[in-house]
Design a protein around this motif. Sequence first.
Motif, mmCIF file in Angstrom:
data_model
loop_
_atom_site.group_PDB
_atom_site.id
_atom_site.type_symbol
_atom_site.label_atom_id
_atom_site.label_comp_id
_atom_site.label_asym_id
_atom_site.label_seq_id
_atom_site.Cartn_x
_atom_site.Cartn_y
_atom_site.Cartn_z
ATOM 1 N N ALA A 315 0.860 -1.181 0.000
ATOM 2 C CA ALA A 315 0.000 0.000 0.000
ATOM 3 C C ALA A 315 0.896 1.231 0.000
ATOM 4 N N VAL A 316 0.576 2.198 -0.843
ATOM 5 C CA VAL A 316 1.352 3.441 -0.896
ATOM 6 C C VAL A 316 0.415 4.618 -0.645
ATOM 7 N N TYR A 317 0.947 5.634 0.014
ATOM 8 C CA TYR A 317 0.157 6.821 0.312
ATOM 9 C C TYR A 317 -0.165 7.587 -0.967
ATOM 10 N N ASP A 318 -1.422 7.996 -1.094
ATOM 11 C CA ASP A 318 -1.829 8.826 -2.224
ATOM 12 C C ASP A 318 -1.504 10.290 -1.905
ATOM 13 N N ASN A 319 -1.101 11.039 -2.918
ATOM 14 C CA ASN A 319 -0.758 12.464 -2.759
ATOM 15 C C ASN A 319 0.287 12.672 -1.667
ATOM 16 N N CYS A 335 -5.593 10.310 4.987
ATOM 17 C CA CYS A 335 -5.034 10.016 3.669
ATOM 18 C C CYS A 335 -5.662 8.769 3.063
ATOM 19 N N SER A 336 -5.591 8.662 1.762
ATOM 20 C CA SER A 336 -6.035 7.463 1.053
ATOM 21 C C SER A 336 -4.811 6.728 0.519
ATOM 22 N N TYR A 385 9.444 6.712 2.014
ATOM 23 C CA TYR A 385 8.414 6.662 3.052
ATOM 24 C C TYR A 385 7.006 6.711 2.468
ATOM 25 N N MET A 386 6.899 6.858 1.171
ATOM 26 C CA MET A 386 5.598 6.786 0.498
ATOM 27 C C MET A 386 5.006 5.383 0.595
ATOM 28 N N LEU A 387 5.871 4.367 0.790
ATOM 29 C CA LEU A 387 5.416 2.985 0.943
ATOM 30 C C LEU A 387 4.888 2.803 2.358
ATOM 31 N N ALA A 388 3.571 2.605 2.477
ATOM 32 C CA ALA A 388 2.924 2.582 3.793
ATOM 33 C C ALA A 388 3.110 1.254 4.511
ATOM 34 N N ASN A 424 -7.995 4.930 -5.509
ATOM 35 C CA ASN A 424 -7.925 5.903 -6.590
ATOM 36 C C ASN A 424 -6.992 5.390 -7.674
ATOM 37 N N ASN A 425 -7.502 5.247 -8.891
ATOM 38 C CA ASN A 425 -6.719 4.637 -9.943
ATOM 39 C C ASN A 425 -5.934 5.642 -10.778
#
Length: 667
Positions: A315-319, A335-336, A385-388, A424-425
Amino acid sequence: MSYNKVEALREKSDAEKLILSNDYIAARTKLKKAQQLFPSLDHITPMLTVCEILSASTNIIPGYETDYYWVLQLMPSSAFTDITCQYQKLVSLLQPIKYKFPATELALKLLQEAYSVLSDKKKRVAFDIKRGTSWVNYETFESNPEKDSNGEKVNGNTNNINIQESGSGSGSSSSDVISEGYKGQDTDINSGSHEQKQDFYNFDTYRTPECFELRDIWAVHCNLTQPCIGGRYGQVCNKSGGEAEITWLKPIPVTEGERRWFDAGLPVACGSFCLDTEKSGTVGLKGVFSYKCSWDSGITEELYEIYPKKGEVWAVYDNFDLDEWSYNPDIIKECSYKLVEIITDYSIYNGVECGQLVKVNGFKSVYERQTGEGSNLHIGPRDLYMLAHNVPAYRFTGGEIYGVNDGMFELDQLALKNLDDEPNNQPMVEEKDPDLLVLTPNPNPNSQGSVLGPNWAANDFTTGQVWATYSGKDLMPRQYVLINNMISSSGFSATVLEPETVFDVEASWKSRNLPIVCGMFRAKEVKVNLDISQFSHLVNCFKSTSNFIYKIFPTKGEIWAVYRNWKLQWNRVNYDNCKCWVVEILSDFSDGEKMMVARLVEVKGCLTFFQRMQGEDGFEMVRGFSKREMLCFSHRIPAFRVPGIGGHGIPESSWHLEPNALPPNGN
């Protein structure tokens, strides 16, 4: 390091004695310790495999004595082709140590017996029947089944959990789960608070107390914030029944933004970690841990490197915005996420390439790769750190259940609890010049474990990539080539990229046969055959979609060599006798503004470690370069930071530079 090797060899010797006394589990524990002490110990992987096969052979099936699925480390749902491939893989792995390690011949004999039964349809059916009836009432793997007043299990389906399909019994990493699977029943996970219904795969199989072994590192369920939880990852120090003594891992941030993120109490799933000796305690195993982690030893012995690996789902953080979120940590609560499949192993130089996933209609937790433009996502080293968090996943091969195809995933719903049902795709891409398309790097899976630079393999190269190769009298990486195709196991055909001069000064420089490493380049007619050892690094560049021009400039975070006292009037003699400075790029190149760089100097006593230079007033030595000054750049130097190096007297902010790319007349 030599001391560690001696200790590792001592542990190996103890393991050999334990094997001769038939204590295979204790022998495996000794070998695991040897591996931690000295990861490059000869034949450590096949030796561990011998212990695992011999341990599996002690699981008795009436009428057969040995559970052959466990011996071959396969699931009962495996196809015949999987059985053959796994048998050949294990035999090839063990053959080199057949006469070097005790009981290897016995392990090979067990593999042959298992294969002879499971590769024969009639024998396999008979074995499956006996195996199923023998396991149906075996309760060791069940955690406190509920019973009624008569002592019977409340849930009539519990007896059909298909324990015979639980795999090897020992804990598996998340990447192991992806390659294996079975049709398990719905089970009550996460301390019995919520029933998690899966479409096909029972992830709880790999979370039973029997799966936890000493020194294993386990990931906590992503949604847990209990007071007893001291981190995202924990190492098992001791185990008793359904509880274990856990020492939590502490992340080691590298950049200032990562430090702010960590100080703000935000979760860290990737990077370098060390044991936090001040945080440990006893934790109930059920409902706390998600999966056993796959990790690598760090540059220093006390470090654990946890990075995404090819084939995993994350899972990665969106935006994602590291700076904004670290200053305003409450943003993360709202966050999504996006779900992605990891396409390439993580590289400290280039990051990781991902493919976005979307949910398959009609299922609770089945996902497939998104298709079409923008379906891929590149995460650079600065956005680690975008990788949740890692999401345990089972990869379908097709035919397991109606409606699923080869390559689809079933994801562990416990790892999806805080994720949007429909992610969100829209692809996460930076806004760039519409006429330019970024060339996506193919990271090197081996680079993060190498202190002395990358060790490229054939599968790191793809047609259409741009690489820098060592060239010239001083063999620095100044020549760019476009990969055409592979011509041997270690050789490639490539087309040389030649500079397209824009300014008169560039044309004049080129006419004097002086190298140009920044600007516009075009693939022309010069083709060369190169050995894999001649490649330095994959080049970050843009390709024009209209005229096949490649745009190459230094980018923020890279390390480059620049000529000292550079002048436009230089001739070949001036060039051959020049010296270089080493600089860190502080800002990306743009037409309207100067590109800022900071000068680096060698850390005293460390030939390959460099840190920012400071003047007498304490300020760092920083200056700007305009577009017309790009000719003063000599070449890029592959570099990365080493987390935890501060404990060895080297500043944490230092860069480790590739020795082969260090200018001979530097600093």
